[in-house]
Design an enzyme around this catalytic site. Structure first.
Site, PDB file in Angstrom:
ATOM      1  N   ASP A  11      67.563  35.476  82.988  1.00  0.00           N
ATOM      2  CA  ASP A  11      67.184  34.896  84.986  1.00  0.00           C
ATOM      3  C   ASP A  11      66.311  33.254  84.693  1.00  0.00           C
ATOM      4  O   ASP A  11      64.945  34.309  84.749  1.00  0.00           O
ATOM      5  CB  ASP A  11      67.142  35.720  86.594  1.00  0.00           C
ATOM      6  CG  ASP A  11      68.557  36.345  86.286  1.00  0.00           C
ATOM      7  OD1 ASP A  11      70.184  35.754  85.808  1.00  0.00           O
ATOM      8  OD2 ASP A  11      68.195  36.983  87.169  1.00  0.00           O
ATOM      9  N   ASP A 130      79.681  37.494  91.820  1.00  0.00           N
ATOM     10  CA  ASP A 130      78.329  37.852  92.362  1.00  0.00           C
ATOM     11  C   ASP A 130      79.355  38.552  94.134  1.00  0.00           C
ATOM     12  O   ASP A 130      80.129  37.650  94.195  1.00  0.00           O
ATOM     13  CB  ASP A 130      77.577  36.824  92.462  1.00  0.00           C
ATOM     14  CG  ASP A 130      75.827  35.859  91.235  1.00  0.00           C
ATOM     15  OD1 ASP A 130      76.556  36.759  90.792  1.00  0.00           O
ATOM     16  OD2 ASP A 130      75.792  35.608  92.044  1.00  0.00           O
TER      17      ASP A 130
END
Length: 253
Positions: A11, A130
């Site tokens: 990330d 998500d």
């Protein structure tokens, strides 16, 4: 028996690899190119590279970092963050990525999935989902913009639609489990895997070796995504693969 994949996730925020809990309290854990190179040498099956602030801040994915990473990494590289159209797909693939992950853009314009699949092949199109449990009814809602916006869309219906539109893979992150180290969200992962025929990557929550065998034994997930557990060197890719092999789960050693 199909070989299960272990995939480190990078990330990236403002050019640095970061990690947080439930998508907040982000901490700097290093340079993306160096970390990707390390995981490549460790025996990772793939690398996922997500510019987590690109969509929210309206920035393009950092082409130069992708290019530098691709020069050192000789396993499949999936790149996401700030992808808005097929030109972005083309530019990231040219920079050296093998697959492109889209999340917010796919929700805003589902046709992007089918356009990209036709132009570059379904194998290039990864839809990142998500999801967070809806406490009122027990279903799962899809979130976008780095987990900041609840779309109100049911995650199971969404992954089915993604498959119909031509997505080649689902990268499924449980926002409830993310960063907690309490294990993958088995209920969510199983529900998604049972709803589609394309590969599903489980993400969010691994904290111990048993979590890997659990997600592969209790769901039909094709791969497990890992971030903090590897970034903080609690376990290595080799540790995980050796454990899975000992527990009769097929992996590439």
């Amino acid at each position: 028996m199909l070989t299960k994949r272990i995939i480190p996730c990078l990330d990236v925020d403002m050019g640095r690899v970061v990690k947080g809990i439930n998508f907040i309290d982000l901490k700097d854990v290093g340079d993306p190119v160096e970390i990707a190179d390390f995981y490549n040498k460790e025996g990772a099956d793939e690398i996922v590279f997500l510019d987590i602030s690109a969509t929210n801040e309206g920035r393009n994915t950092m082409i130069e970092v992708v290019r530098r990473t691709a020069e050192k990494v000789f396993i499949p590289l999936t790149v996401g963050g700030g992808i808005r159209n097929t030109d972005d797909f083309k530019n990231i693939l040219r920079a050296g990525a093998d697959k492109i992950s889209i999340n917010s853009a796919a929700i805003r314009d589902p046709k992007l999935i089918s356009l990209a699949a036709k132009k570059f092949g379904s194998q290039c199109v990864v839809v990142a989902v998500d999801a967070r449990r809806n406490e009122e009814n027990g279903s799962f809602n899809v979130f976008i913009n780095g987990g900041r916006v609840d779309t109100g869309i049911d995650a199971i219906e969404w992954v089915k639609k993604c498959e119909r539109l031509g997505a080649g893979e689902i990268l499924l992150t449980s926002m409830d489990a993310d960063g907690t180290k309490n294990g993958y969200d088995i209920a969510l992962t199983r529900a998604v895997c049972d709803s589609v025929r394309i590969p599903v990557i489980a993400s969010g929550g691994c904290g111990k070796l048993k979590d890997f065998s659990d997600v592969f034994n209790k769901t039909s997930a094709d791969a497990a995504l890992v971030a903090s557990l590897f970034h903080y060197k609690e376990y290595t890719v080799r540790d995980v693969k050796s454990y899975l092999k000992e527990n009769n789960i097929s992996v590439r050693l």
